[in-house]
Design a protein around this motif. Structure first.
Motif, PDB file in Angstrom:
ATOM      1  N   ALA A   1      -5.506  11.009   1.968  1.00 16.04           N
ATOM      2  CA  ALA A   1      -5.992   9.762   2.915  1.00 16.04           C
ATOM      3  C   ALA A   1      -4.881   8.844   3.590  1.00 16.04           C
ATOM      4  CB  ALA A   1      -6.914   8.943   2.125  1.00 16.04           C
ATOM      5  N   ARG A   2      -3.853   9.128   3.255  1.00 16.14           N
ATOM      6  CA  ARG A   2      -2.707   7.923   3.470  1.00 16.14           C
ATOM      7  C   ARG A   2      -1.423   8.600   3.857  1.00 16.14           C
ATOM      8  NH1 ARG A   2      -1.678   3.732  -0.513  1.00 16.14           N
ATOM      9  NH2 ARG A   2      -1.250   5.187  -2.146  1.00 16.14           N
TER      10      ARG A   2
ATOM     11  N   SER B   1      -3.166  10.574  -1.638  1.00 15.58           N
ATOM     12  CA  SER B   1      -2.100  11.283  -0.365  1.00 15.58           C
ATOM     13  C   SER B   1      -3.032  12.098   0.765  1.00 15.58           C
ATOM     14  CB  SER B   1      -1.230  12.425  -0.895  1.00 15.58           C
ATOM     15  OG  SER B   1      -2.086  13.546  -1.441  1.00 15.58           O
TER      16      SER B   1
ATOM     17  N   LYS C   1      -3.768   9.022   7.993  1.00 14.97           N
ATOM     18  CA  LYS C   1      -3.419   7.873   8.501  1.00 14.97           C
ATOM     19  C   LYS C   1      -4.718   6.943   8.449  1.00 14.97           C
ATOM     20  CE  LYS C   1      -4.525   7.982  13.223  1.00 14.97           C
ATOM     21  NZ  LYS C   1      -5.053   6.854  13.410  1.00 14.97           N
ATOM     22  N   ALA C   2      -4.010   5.545   8.387  1.00 17.19           N
ATOM     23  CA  ALA C   2      -5.262   4.389   8.466  1.00 17.19           C
ATOM     24  C   ALA C   2      -5.536   4.244   9.725  1.00 17.19           C
ATOM     25  CB  ALA C   2      -4.492   3.115   7.682  1.00 17.19           C
TER      26      ALA C   2
ATOM     27  N   LYS D   1       5.130   9.170   6.313  1.00 17.78           N
ATOM     28  CA  LYS D   1       4.756   8.977   4.613  1.00 17.78           C
ATOM     29  C   LYS D   1       4.790  10.326   4.337  1.00 17.78           C
ATOM     30  CE  LYS D   1       2.695   4.797   5.636  1.00 17.78           C
ATOM     31  NZ  LYS D   1       1.441   3.650   5.400  1.00 17.78           N
TER      32      LYS D   1
ATOM     33  N   SER E   1       0.826  -1.134   0.006  1.00 16.64           N
ATOM     34  CA  SER E   1      -0.193   0.088  -0.147  1.00 16.64           C
ATOM     35  C   SER E   1       0.852   1.205   0.064  1.00 16.64           C
ATOM     36  CB  SER E   1      -0.973  -0.015   1.113  1.00 16.64           C
ATOM     37  OG  SER E   1      -0.504  -0.579   2.243  1.00 16.64           O
ATOM     38  N   THR E   2       2.018   1.127   0.454  1.00 13.90           N
ATOM     39  CA  THR E   2       3.081   2.335   0.460  1.00 13.90           C
ATOM     40  C   THR E   2       3.687   2.543  -0.890  1.00 13.90           C
ATOM     41  OG1 THR E   2       3.418   2.354   2.689  1.00 13.90           O
ATOM     42  CG2 THR E   2       5.129   3.612   1.535  1.00 13.90           C
TER      43      THR E   2
ATOM     44  N   LYS F   1       3.579  11.650   0.451  1.00 16.99           N
ATOM     45  CA  LYS F   1       2.915  11.198  -1.039  1.00 16.99           C
ATOM     46  C   LYS F   1       2.800  12.490  -1.702  1.00 16.99           C
ATOM     47  CE  LYS F   1       1.022   7.153   0.574  1.00 16.99           C
ATOM     48  NZ  LYS F   1       2.084   6.102   0.329  1.00 16.99           N
TER      49      LYS F   1
ATOM     50  N   SER G   1       1.112  15.379   2.873  1.00 19.37           N
ATOM     51  CA  SER G   1       0.426  15.159   1.578  1.00 19.37           C
ATOM     52  C   SER G   1       0.848  16.533   0.614  1.00 19.37           C
ATOM     53  CB  SER G   1      -1.104  15.009   1.458  1.00 19.37           C
ATOM     54  OG  SER G   1      -1.731  14.165   2.633  1.00 19.37           O
TER      55      SER G   1
ATOM     56  N   ALA H   1      -9.551   6.117  11.332  1.00 19.33           N
ATOM     57  CA  ALA H   1      -8.771   6.651   9.905  1.00 19.33           C
ATOM     58  C   ALA H   1      -8.880   8.284  10.230  1.00 19.33           C
ATOM     59  CB  ALA H   1      -9.605   6.301   8.867  1.00 19.33           C
TER      60      ALA H   1
END
Lengths: 76, 473
Positions: free
Chosen positions: B265-266, B263, B367-368, B250, B170-171, B252, B270, B374
């Motif tokens: 959401a994760r 980005s 982040k998840a 992370k 997923s990354t 993105k 971002s 979330a």
């Protein structure tokens, strides 16, 4: 740098837990050397890894440090 | 912008790098596959093959048969590694609990990430997966690679590992699944010295940065996502490989607000390409869309007759901020109200294009769901110019943010959780950014900005002691 490395090794040898987070190590260094910068502590820890005195312990999601030879050191 | 590698890149001679011939890779027939039986009972797993979706069990069985037919000297770990993995998985399905043990001191020398230790807790029954370590390979920006390069990676992993991979995690990393400890250093050597390919991030590190396809193929990209991803990956090598963060972090990079790598959401940080001037309008093309001469949505959704294109219903009425209207047959946009939803641009790509004064919006804290559930990231910097070597972002945003998180973050606390715990006003203070009305959802609810005396022109005269004498806390 050498005094930070010594403080890290003192902590790694005497800490209750054999594996510890970077922040635990940072707090221990700050007790002895309050002005030590985080980046210098990281550099000292990396140097100790390269000298094979410290080891990384990774769960995959987070990473801890340990003293080589103390606690779990084999593959399992 | 042409790609400029930070160091000389040698030309890879794939003919010399390949390990297996085509005959070795295609060493079984479909008939043999039909009759193939894995050496363990995997009846519960085989149920998964009966569903409507492609099953990883079917792929694993192909891999198992392929390995069974390879010559002994053509692989360096046990041939039945996939069969043992399936056998253990069947037991896990039956027991309703995992038989993997995660974590350990395995890694490659000097790196704190990229290798994740995994062991079976049934090593006597499944000796071929007694060790089953995962390796993360840093994917090339936008996941562009030459097929020969991919084949070379696959060969390396077939030879020194299980041959099973995730494309992609997923990354974004290419994930090698399952090898023994003694293979880690040789794989690392071959990857870095021969294939010029680094490992990705894992653990309390900067994780492998990931970007959308960007300007390589997409006209909407407002920033060169590949260049930014490449630059920050190289610049922050120490953060990628030597863990000292409280937890994972992370980056993105999305070229436009369509956010193709999600980005928003994760990623803890971002980067989303945007513009600060006006959406470019070609009124002739607008007319052509309205007249049915150009298919909306770039011709997508053609599988059904949706009737003639209705710009009012399909574009103007769907604008979330109602900032568009038709005037004398011309499409008008009140650009200051546009929130970059991208809908109008997506529907009429030949008529509408992003503006030309481009840069990046920076958001923090997605982040998840691990601890607090979330979280989507918070738009904190609406616009910032974004040019190589990105020193304004490195020095004014990334590094102060990391200093704060490393100082204040608890162990295993993501940036989004720290923002939640200490407040948006603290984040703004760290980044030296003034609060904006858009950051406040409603008074007295989070995020709420408390003004300090020095922020208010003229300060204030009121003494808090007087106030407290009349109002209990």
């Amino acid at each position: 740098m050498e005094d930070i490395k010594k403080a890290i090794l003192d902590f790694a040898e005497n800490s209750k837990k054999t594996k510890f987070y970077f922040s635990d190590m940072e707090k221990a260094v700050h007790k002895v050397l309050p002005d030590a910068k985080t980046r210098m502590i990281k550099k000292a820890a990396t140097a100790l890894i390269n000298e094979e005195k410290l080891i990384y312990f990774s769960t995959g999601s987070s990473t801890m440090y340990g003293l080589k030879g103390r606690g779990q050191t084999e593959d399992h | 912008m042409a790609f400029e590698p930070r160091e000389d890149q040698k030309e890879l001679k794939y003919d010399e790098l390949r390990i297996y011939s085509d005959e070795e890779l295609n060493n079984y027939t479909e008939e043999e596959l039909k009759n193939f039986k894995v050496k363990h009972d995997i009846s519960m797993l085989e149920d998964l093959e009966s569903g409507p979706w492609p099953s990883f069990i079917a792929d694993a069985k192909r891999g198992a048969l392929h390995r069974r037919k390879l010559a002994d000297d053509r692989m360096l770990i046990e041939r039945d590694v996939i069969e043992d993995m399936l056998g253990q998985l069947q037991i896990s399905f039956k027991d309703g609990e995992t038989h993997w043990k995660h974590g350990g001191i395995v890694g490659v020398f000097g790196y704190g990430g990229g290798v994740i230790g995994r062991y079976s807790d049934l090593p006597d029954k499944f000796p071929s997966i007694a060790h089953f370590h995962t390796m993360r390979v840093n994917q090339p920006a936008s996941k562009f690679y030459h097929t020969d390069y991919l084949r070379s990676l696959c060969d390396l992993w077939e030879y020194r590992g299980s041959g099973m991979m995730n494309m992609h995690g997923s990354t974004g990393d290419i994930i090698f699944l399952g090898t023994f400890t003694e293979q880690l250093e040789p794989i690392f050597y071959d990857l870095t010295h021969i294939l010029q390919q680094d490992l990705g991030g894992s653990g309390s590190n900067l994780r492998t940065p990931s970007c959308c396809i960007g300007r390589a193929r997409c006209e909407w990209s407002c920033i060169d996502t590949q260049d930014m991803c490449y630059e920050l990956t190289h610049y922050y090598q120490d953060e990628l490989h030597r863990p000292a963060f409280p937890y994972k972090f992370k980056f993105k990079f999305d070229g436009c607000p369509n956010c193709c790598v999600a980005s928003i959401a994760r990623a803890d940080m971002s980067y989303i390409g945007t513009w600060r001037d006006e959406i470019r309008i070609d009124q002739e093309a607008v007319k052509a869309y309205m007249g049915g001469e150009i298919a909306p949505n770039g011709g997508a959704h053609k599988g059904r007759d949706w009737g003639p294109f209705d710009i009012q219903k399909e574009v103007i009425d769907l604008c979330p901020t109602k900032c568009m209207w038709l005037e004398d047959g011309k499409l008008m946009i009140d650009n200051k109200e546009c929130t970059r939803c991208m809908h109008c641009i997506n529907v009429m790509p030949r008529a509408l294009r992003p503006g030309e004064d481009t840069g990046v919006s920076i958001l923090f804290g997605a982040k998840a769901p691990i601890l607090e559930g979330a979280q989507m990231s918070l738009l904190t910097i609406p616009f910032m110019k974004c040019e190589p070597p990105y020193d304004n972002i490195k020095e004014n945003v990334i590094e102060p943010l990391w200093d704060w998180w490393m100082e204040e973050g608890k162990n295993r606390e993501r940036l989004g959780e720290l923002i939640q715990r200490q407040g948006v006003s603290k984040l703004l203070e760290v980044l030296n950014i003034p609060p904006m009305p858009q950051m406040v959802k409603e008074p007295r609810s989070n995020p709420y900005i408390f003004w300090k005396e020095e922020d208010v022109p003229g300060g204030w005269k009121r003494k808090i002691e007087d106030y407290r004498a009349r109002h209990a806390r």
